[in-house]
Motif scaffolding. Structure first.
Motif, short mmCIF file in Angstrom:
data_model
loop_
_atom_site.label_atom_id
_atom_site.label_comp_id
_atom_site.label_asym_id
_atom_site.label_seq_id
_atom_site.Cartn_x
_atom_site.Cartn_y
_atom_site.Cartn_z
N PHE A 135 0.85 -1.19 0.00
CA PHE A 135 0.00 0.00 0.00
C PHE A 135 0.89 1.24 0.00
O PHE A 135 1.69 1.45 0.91
N GLY B 126 1.06 5.62 -0.68
CA GLY B 126 0.27 6.85 -0.72
C GLY B 126 0.81 7.83 0.30
O GLY B 126 1.68 7.49 1.12
N SER C 99 -3.23 9.22 4.04
CA SER C 99 -4.10 8.86 2.91
C SER C 99 -5.08 7.76 3.27
O SER C 99 -6.13 7.61 2.65
N LYS D 56 -3.67 4.43 4.16
CA LYS D 56 -2.98 3.17 3.87
C LYS D 56 -3.13 2.15 4.99
O LYS D 56 -3.56 1.01 4.77
N ILE E 161 -6.81 0.97 5.71
CA ILE E 161 -7.33 0.02 4.71
C ILE E 161 -6.59 -1.30 4.79
O ILE E 161 -7.21 -2.37 4.73
N ILE F 128 -3.13 4.20 -2.70
CA ILE F 128 -4.17 4.90 -1.96
C ILE F 128 -4.08 6.37 -2.37
O ILE F 128 -3.26 7.13 -1.85
N THR G 76 -5.15 9.78 -2.30
CA THR G 76 -5.88 10.79 -1.52
C THR G 76 -5.15 12.12 -1.70
O THR G 76 -3.92 12.18 -1.61
N GLU H 105 -6.19 1.06 -7.65
CA GLU H 105 -6.15 2.46 -7.21
C GLU H 105 -7.39 2.73 -6.37
O GLU H 105 -8.51 2.48 -6.80
N ILE H 106 -7.16 3.22 -5.17
CA ILE H 106 -8.26 3.52 -4.25
C ILE H 106 -8.32 5.03 -4.06
O ILE H 106 -7.36 5.64 -3.61
N THR I 70 -9.91 7.47 -1.86
CA THR I 70 -10.64 7.44 -0.59
C THR I 70 -11.69 8.54 -0.46
O THR I 70 -12.62 8.41 0.33
N SER J 165 -13.80 -0.18 -0.89
CA SER J 165 -12.37 -0.26 -1.21
C SER J 165 -11.80 -1.60 -0.74
O SER J 165 -11.07 -2.27 -1.48
#
Length: 200
Positions: free
Chosen positions: A30, A32, A36, A38, A41, A129, A131, A172-173, A175, A183
């Motif tokens: 993960f 980001g 964000s 990470k 999640i 992630i 964001t 790709e998430i 948020t 997600s």
């Protein structure tokens, strides 16, 4: 030094461990910005996998920076070494038969590519992630952005140090646009086929 290292042939192999666990092992990485989402999640994904009787382990700054990497700063060269060591630890855990979840800013593309090389491409799932810096600053769970803006923290990714976003992540998430439950489900659905042993 390397020429004097002679590998030992252990009686229990990686395949033996995979068969005992009844699933494949690999690394879910993960990446980001700080704040964000990470770790949040990754934690929920691990819980979902654990509930499915998947053997897992999570790595993040709390259990890495305080121990094995407590000698490293946040300077670019130390960030690179930090990620390299995490990749090597992850590789051992993959050999142990675990699904490893690693949540790290990991801002440099070259470092993330090195992870892929160390654990092998087939064992690497990259989750971005995504964001915005504005949202991460709004959350600022650890107060890092406030300190960085005040000049108290040097080399803060997104403020005084760059973040090189993945160009082709496996997942790709975003948020700010997607409920966290959705997600987590997307990630679990994506990796489920990878969990299946080939002989099944």
């Amino acid at each position: 030094m390397a020429k004097h290292i002679i590998p030992h042939n252990y009686q229990v192999s990686k395949n033996d461990r995979l068969e005992a666990n009844n699933h494949n092992s690999f690394l879910i990485w993960f990446t980001g910005l700080s704040g964000s989402g990470k770790s949040t999640i990754a934690n929920l994904v691990e819980k979902a996998l654990f509930d499915l009787n998947i053997s897992t382990y999570s790595l993040d700054g709390d259990n890495i920076r305080k121990g094995i990497n407590n000698d490293l700063s946040f300077a670019p060269e130390d960030r690179t070494e930090n990620i390299r060591r995490i990749a090597e630890v992850s590789n051992l855990m993959i050999d142990a038969g675990l699904v490893v979840l690693a949540a790290f800013v990991s801002p440099y593309k070259k470092d993330r590519e090195n992870i892929r090389t160390i654990v092998k491409d087939v064992n690497f799932v990259e989750v971005y992630i995504n964001t915005s810096i504005e949202e991460c600053e709004r959350r600022d769970v650890k107060g890092l952005y406030k300190k960085a803006r005040a000049g108290e923290i040097k080399n803060m990714t997104g403020i005084s140090a760059p973040y090189e976003a993945p160009e082709h992540p496996d997942i790709e998430i975003k948020t700010e646009n997607e409920p966290i439950e959705d997600s987590v489900k997307r990630i679990v659905d994506f990796i489920t086929p990878k969990l299946q042993l080939k002989n099944e």
